[in-house]
Write a protein that holds these residues in place. Structure first.
Motif, PDB file in Angstrom:
ATOM      1  N   ARG A   8      33.092  33.544  38.045  1.00 48.56           N
ATOM      2  CA  ARG A   8      32.338  34.161  39.125  1.00 48.56           C
ATOM      3  C   ARG A   8      32.545  35.432  39.154  1.00 48.56           C
ATOM      4  O   ARG A   8      33.631  35.915  38.975  1.00 48.56           O
ATOM      5  CB  ARG A   8      32.741  33.402  40.499  1.00 48.56           C
ATOM      6  N   VAL A   9      31.637  36.057  39.491  1.00 46.24           N
ATOM      7  CA  VAL A   9      31.862  37.708  39.941  1.00 46.24           C
ATOM      8  C   VAL A   9      31.715  37.823  41.354  1.00 46.24           C
ATOM      9  O   VAL A   9      30.508  37.450  41.789  1.00 46.24           O
ATOM     10  CB  VAL A   9      30.647  38.564  39.115  1.00 46.24           C
ATOM     11  N   TYR A  10      32.470  38.276  42.168  1.00 43.04           N
ATOM     12  CA  TYR A  10      32.613  38.734  43.598  1.00 43.04           C
ATOM     13  C   TYR A  10      32.259  39.985  44.023  1.00 43.04           C
ATOM     14  O   TYR A  10      32.618  41.008  43.077  1.00 43.04           O
ATOM     15  CB  TYR A  10      33.989  38.171  43.910  1.00 43.04           C
ATOM     16  N   GLY A  11      31.264  40.300  45.065  1.00 42.60           N
ATOM     17  CA  GLY A  11      31.166  41.646  45.429  1.00 42.60           C
ATOM     18  C   GLY A  11      30.593  41.649  46.742  1.00 42.60           C
ATOM     19  O   GLY A  11      30.587  40.664  47.430  1.00 42.60           O
ATOM     20  N   ARG A  12      30.220  42.981  47.092  1.00 41.08           N
ATOM     21  CA  ARG A  12      29.714  43.102  48.548  1.00 41.08           C
ATOM     22  C   ARG A  12      28.406  43.744  48.434  1.00 41.08           C
ATOM     23  O   ARG A  12      28.232  44.513  47.474  1.00 41.08           O
ATOM     24  CB  ARG A  12      30.677  43.935  49.381  1.00 41.08           C
ATOM     25  N   GLY A  13      27.419  43.102  49.241  1.00 38.54           N
ATOM     26  CA  GLY A  13      25.906  43.589  48.939  1.00 38.54           C
ATOM     27  C   GLY A  13      25.628  43.932  50.567  1.00 38.54           C
ATOM     28  O   GLY A  13      26.485  44.072  51.407  1.00 38.54           O
ATOM     29  N   VAL A  14      24.432  44.499  50.502  1.00 40.01           N
ATOM     30  CA  VAL A  14      23.995  44.799  51.839  1.00 40.01           C
ATOM     31  C   VAL A  14      23.933  43.932  52.755  1.00 40.01           C
ATOM     32  O   VAL A  14      24.292  43.893  54.085  1.00 40.01           O
ATOM     33  CB  VAL A  14      22.565  45.290  51.551  1.00 40.01           C
ATOM     34  N   VAL A  18      29.157  38.495  48.194  1.00 36.37           N
ATOM     35  CA  VAL A  18      28.132  37.498  47.286  1.00 36.37           C
ATOM     36  C   VAL A  18      28.917  37.221  45.988  1.00 36.37           C
ATOM     37  O   VAL A  18      30.162  37.543  45.928  1.00 36.37           O
ATOM     38  CB  VAL A  18      27.130  38.592  46.831  1.00 36.37           C
ATOM     39  N   ALA A  19      28.650  35.947  45.485  1.00 40.79           N
ATOM     40  CA  ALA A  19      29.297  35.366  44.454  1.00 40.79           C
ATOM     41  C   ALA A  19      28.176  35.191  43.177  1.00 40.79           C
ATOM     42  O   ALA A  19      27.253  34.500  43.676  1.00 40.79           O
ATOM     43  CB  ALA A  19      30.108  34.032  44.499  1.00 40.79           C
ATOM     44  N   LEU A  20      28.351  35.605  42.017  1.00 43.69           N
ATOM     45  CA  LEU A  20      27.193  35.566  41.089  1.00 43.69           C
ATOM     46  C   LEU A  20      27.884  34.780  39.899  1.00 43.69           C
ATOM     47  O   LEU A  20      29.037  34.969  39.556  1.00 43.69           O
ATOM     48  CB  LEU A  20      26.852  36.795  40.576  1.00 43.69           C
ATOM     49  N   ASP A  21      27.154  33.939  39.262  1.00 39.74           N
ATOM     50  CA  ASP A  21      27.321  33.320  37.910  1.00 39.74           C
ATOM     51  C   ASP A  21      27.627  34.585  36.870  1.00 39.74           C
ATOM     52  O   ASP A  21      26.561  35.461  36.723  1.00 39.74           O
ATOM     53  CB  ASP A  21      26.492  32.406  37.305  1.00 39.74           C
ATOM     54  N   ALA A  22      28.802  34.676  36.148  1.00 39.26           N
ATOM     55  CA  ALA A  22      29.226  35.570  35.278  1.00 39.26           C
ATOM     56  C   ALA A  22      28.279  35.722  34.202  1.00 39.26           C
ATOM     57  O   ALA A  22      27.791  36.748  33.478  1.00 39.26           O
ATOM     58  CB  ALA A  22      30.534  35.739  35.078  1.00 39.26           C
ATOM     59  N   ARG A  23      28.079  34.434  33.683  1.00 40.99           N
ATOM     60  CA  ARG A  23      26.869  34.473  32.650  1.00 40.99           C
ATOM     61  C   ARG A  23      25.430  34.946  32.704  1.00 40.99           C
ATOM     62  O   ARG A  23      24.910  35.601  31.870  1.00 40.99           O
ATOM     63  CB  ARG A  23      26.910  33.180  31.906  1.00 40.99           C
ATOM     64  N   THR A  24      24.943  34.256  34.055  1.00 39.04           N
ATOM     65  CA  THR A  24      23.564  34.676  33.938  1.00 39.04           C
ATOM     66  C   THR A  24      23.049  35.868  35.235  1.00 39.04           C
ATOM     67  O   THR A  24      22.500  36.229  35.103  1.00 39.04           O
ATOM     68  CB  THR A  24      22.806  33.219  34.621  1.00 39.04           C
TER      69      THR A  24
END
Length: 59
Positions: A8-14, A18-24
């Motif tokens: 999982r890749v965590y970050g901040r958006g507008v 958010v959490a994103l799948d690291a592969r896709t």
């Protein structure tokens, strides 16, 4: 990007954290409460307004 843990890749958006799948790069099915700076199997550390907090890790 604030942290990466177990695919999982965590970050901040507008719209907030958010959490994103690291592969896709696809959004994860559940939205995180916060974007952690550090994460392990037990907790994620969040720094907000110079206050350090921890949240239990999930999933």
């Amino acid at each position: 990007m604030t942290a990466v843990w177990h695919g999982r890749v965590y970050g901040r958006g507008v719209g907030g954290p958010v959490a994103l799948d690291a592969r896709t790069g696809a959004d994860m099915p559940t939205r995180p409460e916060a974007a952690p700076l550090l994460v392990n199997a037990y907790a994620g550390l969040i720094l907000d307004n110079n206050q350090l907090s921890s949240y239990p890790s999930g999933g």
